[in-house]
Scaffold this active site. Structure first.
Site, PDB file in Angstrom:
ATOM      1  N   TYR A  45       0.842  -1.205   0.000  1.00 58.50           N
ATOM      2  CA  TYR A  45       0.000   0.000   0.000  1.00 58.50           C
ATOM      3  C   TYR A  45       0.878   1.256   0.000  1.00 58.50           C
ATOM      4  CZ  TYR A  45      -3.645   3.180   1.735  1.00 58.50           C
ATOM      5  OH  TYR A  45      -4.531   4.215   1.894  1.00 58.50           O
ATOM      6  N   ASP A  46       1.879   1.268   0.879  1.00 61.79           N
ATOM      7  CA  ASP A  46       2.774   2.430   0.957  1.00 61.79           C
ATOM      8  C   ASP A  46       3.501   2.639  -0.366  1.00 61.79           C
ATOM      9  OD1 ASP A  46       1.975   2.769   3.518  1.00 61.79           O
ATOM     10  OD2 ASP A  46       3.767   1.873   4.426  1.00 61.79           O
ATOM     11  N   LYS A 124     -24.446   3.032  20.192  1.00 65.98           N
ATOM     12  CA  LYS A 124     -24.346   4.486  20.281  1.00 65.98           C
ATOM     13  C   LYS A 124     -22.856   4.802  20.381  1.00 65.98           C
ATOM     14  CE  LYS A 124     -26.276   8.579  22.345  1.00 65.98           C
ATOM     15  NZ  LYS A 124     -25.053   9.363  22.478  1.00 65.98           N
ATOM     16  N   GLU A 181     -20.609   9.318  12.842  1.00 65.27           N
ATOM     17  CA  GLU A 181     -19.779   9.653  13.991  1.00 65.27           C
ATOM     18  C   GLU A 181     -18.299   9.453  13.649  1.00 65.27           C
ATOM     19  OE1 GLU A 181     -21.932  10.439  16.506  1.00 65.27           O
ATOM     20  OE2 GLU A 181     -20.793  10.212  18.366  1.00 65.27           O
ATOM     21  N   LYS A 315     -34.158   2.652  16.630  1.00 63.86           N
ATOM     22  CA  LYS A 315     -34.890   3.502  15.686  1.00 63.86           C
ATOM     23  C   LYS A 315     -36.018   2.690  15.067  1.00 63.86           C
ATOM     24  CE  LYS A 315     -30.493   5.655  14.601  1.00 63.86           C
ATOM     25  NZ  LYS A 315     -29.378   5.764  13.673  1.00 63.86           N
ATOM     26  N   LYS A 339     -28.894   4.098  27.341  1.00 63.99           N
ATOM     27  CA  LYS A 339     -27.510   4.275  27.793  1.00 63.99           C
ATOM     28  C   LYS A 339     -27.078   3.142  28.724  1.00 63.99           C
ATOM     29  CE  LYS A 339     -25.686   8.068  27.066  1.00 63.99           C
ATOM     30  NZ  LYS A 339     -26.033   9.439  27.306  1.00 63.99           N
ATOM     31  N   CYS A 436       2.740  25.898  48.750  1.00 69.90           N
ATOM     32  CA  CYS A 436       3.451  27.149  49.044  1.00 69.90           C
ATOM     33  C   CYS A 436       3.471  27.469  50.540  1.00 69.90           C
ATOM     34  CB  CYS A 436       2.820  28.312  48.271  1.00 69.90           C
ATOM     35  SG  CYS A 436       1.190  28.773  48.877  1.00 69.90           S
ATOM     36  N   CYS A 451      -6.371  28.170  49.535  1.00 72.70           N
ATOM     37  CA  CYS A 451      -5.013  28.603  49.848  1.00 72.70           C
ATOM     38  C   CYS A 451      -5.000  30.112  49.696  1.00 72.70           C
ATOM     39  CB  CYS A 451      -4.024  27.969  48.871  1.00 72.70           C
ATOM     40  SG  CYS A 451      -2.444  28.833  48.788  1.00 72.70           S
ATOM     41  N   CYS A 457       1.655  31.155  45.037  1.00 73.56           N
ATOM     42  CA  CYS A 457       1.527  29.700  45.129  1.00 73.56           C
ATOM     43  C   CYS A 457       1.787  29.075  43.757  1.00 73.56           C
ATOM     44  CB  CYS A 457       0.123  29.358  45.612  1.00 73.56           C
ATOM     45  SG  CYS A 457      -0.214  27.597  45.659  1.00 73.56           S
TER      46      CYS A 457
HETATM   47  S1  IVH Z   1     -29.027   8.845  15.222  1.00 72.43           S
HETATM   48  C1  IVH Z   1     -32.212  11.806  14.688  1.00 72.43           C
HETATM   49  N1  IVH Z   1     -27.414   6.824  15.661  1.00 72.43           N
HETATM   50  O1  IVH Z   1     -25.805  10.482  19.507  1.00 72.43           O
HETATM   51  C2  IVH Z   1     -31.165  11.333  15.586  1.00 72.43           C
HETATM   52  N2  IVH Z   1     -26.931   8.895  16.680  1.00 72.43           N
HETATM   53  O2  IVH Z   1     -27.895  12.147  21.080  1.00 72.43           O
HETATM   54  C3  IVH Z   1     -29.828  11.367  14.972  1.00 72.43           C
HETATM   55  N3  IVH Z   1     -24.880   8.894  18.027  1.00 72.43           N
HETATM   56  O3  IVH Z   1     -25.182  13.601  18.290  1.00 72.43           O
HETATM   57  C4  IVH Z   1     -28.854  10.530  15.648  1.00 72.43           C
HETATM   58  N4  IVH Z   1     -24.338   6.789  17.643  1.00 72.43           N
HETATM   59  O4  IVH Z   1     -23.768  11.841  17.243  1.00 72.43           O
HETATM   60  C5  IVH Z   1     -27.682   8.110  15.914  1.00 72.43           C
HETATM   61  N5  IVH Z   1     -26.060   4.960  15.950  1.00 72.43           N
HETATM   62  C6  IVH Z   1     -26.323   6.241  16.185  1.00 72.43           C
HETATM   63  C7  IVH Z   1     -25.493   7.029  16.996  1.00 72.43           C
HETATM   64  C8  IVH Z   1     -25.839   8.360  17.226  1.00 72.43           C
HETATM   65  C9  IVH Z   1     -23.987   7.913  18.261  1.00 72.43           C
HETATM   66  C10 IVH Z   1     -24.811  10.259  18.565  1.00 72.43           C
HETATM   67  C11 IVH Z   1     -25.006  11.325  17.544  1.00 72.43           C
HETATM   68  C12 IVH Z   1     -25.850  12.386  18.169  1.00 72.43           C
HETATM   69  C13 IVH Z   1     -26.135  11.846  19.515  1.00 72.43           C
HETATM   70  C14 IVH Z   1     -27.616  11.989  19.753  1.00 72.43           C
END
Ligand code: IVH
Length: 698
Positions: A45-46, A124, A181, A315, A339, A436, A451, A457
């Site tokens: 590649y290089d 996420k 992302e 979604k 989360k 100090c 302090c 300091c």
């Molecule tokens: S969808 C309409 N999918 O999470 C919603 N966001 O709180 C658009 N994020 O700023 C986001 N992984 O950067 C979506 N698989 C994923 C994600 C994702 C990370 C981040 C995104 C956004 C934040 C939303």
């Protein structure tokens, strides 16, 4: 491996050879980044890259901004231009418990009037959201999320990321706005931190911060060296015709039904075909049981993934259903982030030290037996203040639970009293500063001990220098903790003004400072001289003056002279400045020592555009006060305020006769009624945007 080979150099005409090399490199990048299936050796590649670069150098007419050789980074820019997103970049609502996920699924089903819903599930990613706009199959503009409405143009930097295609194959839509992302893989993060440490430069807390720093480099070559990567998770917005064209154009992926309905999972599939890396961990599932099953499965794999994730995203898969569900405030109703809990771990307290902050604040810090939590090895955890130590009853020798989430400083959650050894010792606040030897005082009624040494300091001096050099202050890249320690310890730097007297020869005498880094640092110091009034005011590190207040002060006074001349009464006329902040500012500038430092900085050449505030003062909303109330369709309250302020207006909290407009959204209450009573014009979010764009409103 043979598939990508451009063959031997042979005697192809240069134009053909260049095209063959570019194609081979593009395929190799795709295999490596999008498919995670490397096809060629690094050395091969290089070799291609070198040959291509040589050909382009010999035949300048064959050079092209889309060439892979350009990924090493074009010329540096001074700043990032604003980019208004064609469709806003939204955020997601969060769920933390199974109940919250069930409630989400219930809301979706009820709104759609269906018994079961198909969901697309993805990780996420814990990186930075970007928008990548392709025009006629070429990468045209890339931007950060910014406030969701306007981001920063980081195209030159994004071009250096090999996972981002510069060109799309034939059949791609004429315009495509890919959302995803930017990430740094854990192994690249560790490599980066090793090199940073070897060079005596600042190490990063986590891959996300490193990625953010890498993306916001003024010099794209630095971004290139950070080896960032990318994952696509959608297109501009589900109800956007382009999003559908991405799904529709993929007949193979979608089948005949994709045309009529369209699915998010198909959009991702199509993006993958166009050369974008998408989550390999994606799945579609049915109903809430499917969602929770995915969450558990990915949670178990979390530690072994090559990148950090902080949860999963669900979604609604059907785009028609997404459109029907629509948006609330600035988040879609059809998606939610589930989360992961903040990671916790158990370790022992080996000691409790105190740290001296920039303003002299003394913070007790638990010294811990090293423990791996939340993606990093933690050896310290904040105990906030003396009262907190007592409340949690943390003693030296205790076994404690520590927690770390995202960027948050690790903290001690609780003690496990049943494991307390006989000799566990209580923390005693020292009477004198460990740095100090000045007295430590804790004023009546305050939680924080301080302090009293001020800039005598060294700890306070070091902290204020680091603050001064910080990215959001004077932005002196390369002036990290280790350097500041040395500069203060050898007595070379006492105040920020001394930084501007450093030269490369002096710096390269310091420990672990190569000639090149010394020269770079001198360049960075010189570059920092050109700044803005608000950055300068923030950099001074006046107690109680954060970025927002610094901005208000710069805007209100327009010049440093006027700010320095203001007494407490004049200062309280500034939005958000109350008597405590006003007195802190006034006493800062009353101090002859501080005035001398300011004078020296200006003498050294630190400057900002005249009337920093004037551009804004001339904006379309200059002199107008607006009040935002209720839930706007896409902007959050803070985003709306920022928008108003960016156009020179003032965002106030209550409606009076002086209010120029009330911006009302859903469920606006008392303020809307008051506006009607006083005859203040009421507009909606679109009206606000028109005003900001400079259009007249009737
Ligand atoms: S969808 C309409 N999918 O999470 C919603 N966001 O709180 C658009 N994020 O700023 C986001 N992984 O950067 C979506 N698989 C994923 C994600 C994702 C990370 C981040 C995104 C956004 C934040 C939303």
């Amino acid at each position: 491996m043979a598939r990508a080979s451009p063959g031997a150099a042979g005697d192809l005409p240069p134009a053909r050879r260049v095209a063959a090399l570019r194609e081979a490199i593009r395929e190799a990048d795709h295999a490596y980044y999008a498919l995670d299936a490397p096809e060629v050796d690094d050395s091969v590649y290089d070799g291609w890259m070198r040959e291509l670069a040589a050909l382009e150098a010999d035949h300048p007419d064959l050079a092209s901004p889309d060439s892979p050789t350009q990924r090493i980074g074009g010329s540096a820019s001074d700043a990032f231009e604003p980019v208004v997103h064609r469709a806003p970049m939204l955020s997601l609502a969060n769920a933390f418990t199974d109940d919250e996920v069930e409630a989400f699924d219930r809301r979706v089903r009820e709104a759609l009037g269906v018994v079961a819903v198909r969901y697309a599930c993805e990780p996420k990613f814990d990186g930075l959201a970007v928008s990548l706009v392709y025009e006629d199959g070429r990468f045209a503009v890339g931007a950060t999320r910014g406030d969701g409405t306007t981001g920063e143009n980081v195209t030159a930097n994004l071009r250096t990321i090999r996972a981002i295609p510069l060109e799309l194959p034939a059949g791609a839509p004429a315009r495509l706005d890919v959302r995803g992302e930017v990430l740094m893989l854990r192994r690249d993060f560790e490599r980066l931190n090793r090199t940073q440490a070897e060079r005596g430069e600042k190490t990063f807390v986590n891959p996300r911060n490193a990625a953010a720093g890498g993306l916001r480099q003024l010099d794209p070559a630095v971004t290139a060296s950070r080896r960032l990567t990318f994952r696509a998770y959608g297109t501009a917005d589900a109800s956007d015709p382009h999003a559908q064209s991405a799904a529709r154009a993929g007949s193979a992926a979608g089948g005949p039904d994709a045309h009529r309905s369209g699915r998010h999972s198909e959009v991702l599939e199509r993006l993958r075909e166009l050369g974008f890396p998408v989550a390999r961990e994606r799945e579609t599932v049915e109903g809430v049981a499917g969602l929770l099953g995915y969450y558990r499965r990915l949670g178990e794999r979390r530690a072994t993934l090559p990148f950090d994730i902080d949860g999963v995203v669900y979604k609604v898969d059907d785009l028609e259903q997404q459109r029907a569900l629509g948006y609330v405030s600035r988040a879609p109703r059809f998606a939610i982030a589930h989360k992961f809990p903040a990671e916790e771990a158990t370790t022992t307290v080996e000691g409790i030290d105190v740290q001296v902050g920039r303003t002299g604040a003394i913070t007790p810090v638990a010294r811990l037996a090293p423990v791996f939590v939340g993606g990093v090895t933690v050896t310290n955890a904040t105990l906030h203040n003396e009262d907190e130590v007592r409340r949690k009853d943390v003693r030296i020798g205790d076994t404690v639970v520590v927690r770390r989430a995202g960027d948050v400083i690790p903290e001690v959650v609780r003690v496990q009293p049943e494991r307390r050894p006989a000799g566990a010792r209580e923390f005693v606040m020292p009477s004198h500063c460990p740095e100090c030897r000045s007295a430590i005082e804790r004023p009546e009624g305050e939680a924080i001990a301080r302090c009293t040494g001020g800039l005598v300091c060294p700890a306070q001096r070091k902290a204020s220098l680091l603050h001064f050099a910080g990215r959001r202050a004077m932005d002196i890249e390369g002036l990290g903790e280790k350097l500041v320690d040395q500069l203060v310890d050898v007595g070379r730097v006492r105040t920020p003004a001394d930084l501007y007297t450093l030269d490369a020869a002096m710096l390269s005498d310091l420990d672990r400072m190569a000639d090149r880094s010394a020269a770079n640092l001198v360049d960075a110091i010189t570059a920092s001289k050109s700044t803005t009034l608000e950055r300068f005011v923030y950099a001074l590190g006046i107690r109680q003056v954060g970025e927002a207040t610094a901005r208000e002060l710069a805007r209100h006074f327009g010049s440093l002279e006027r700010l320095m001349a203001a007494d407490a009464a004049a200062l309280t006329a500034v939005p958000d400045v109350g008597p405590v902040v006003a007195s802190s500012i006034a006493s800062f500038f009353d101090e002859p020592h501080n005035r001398a430092v300011v004078a020296k900085l200006i003498e050294a050449g630190v400057r900002w555009p005249e009337h920093s505030g004037a551009a804004v003062a001339a904006g379309p909303l200059a002199g107008l006060t607006l009040v935002v109330t209720g839930t706007l369709p896409t902007l959050s309250r803070d985003e709306a305020k920022a928008l108003i302020e960016s156009a020179g207006g003032k965002a106030a909290g209550s409606v009076s006769k002086k209010t120029a407009y009330v911006v009302a959204g859903e469920e606006a209450g008392g303020k809307l009624a008051r506006a009607r009573e006083l005859g203040v014009p009421v507009i909606d979010e679109d009206g606000l945007k028109s005003l900001v764009a400079g259009k007249e409103m009737r």
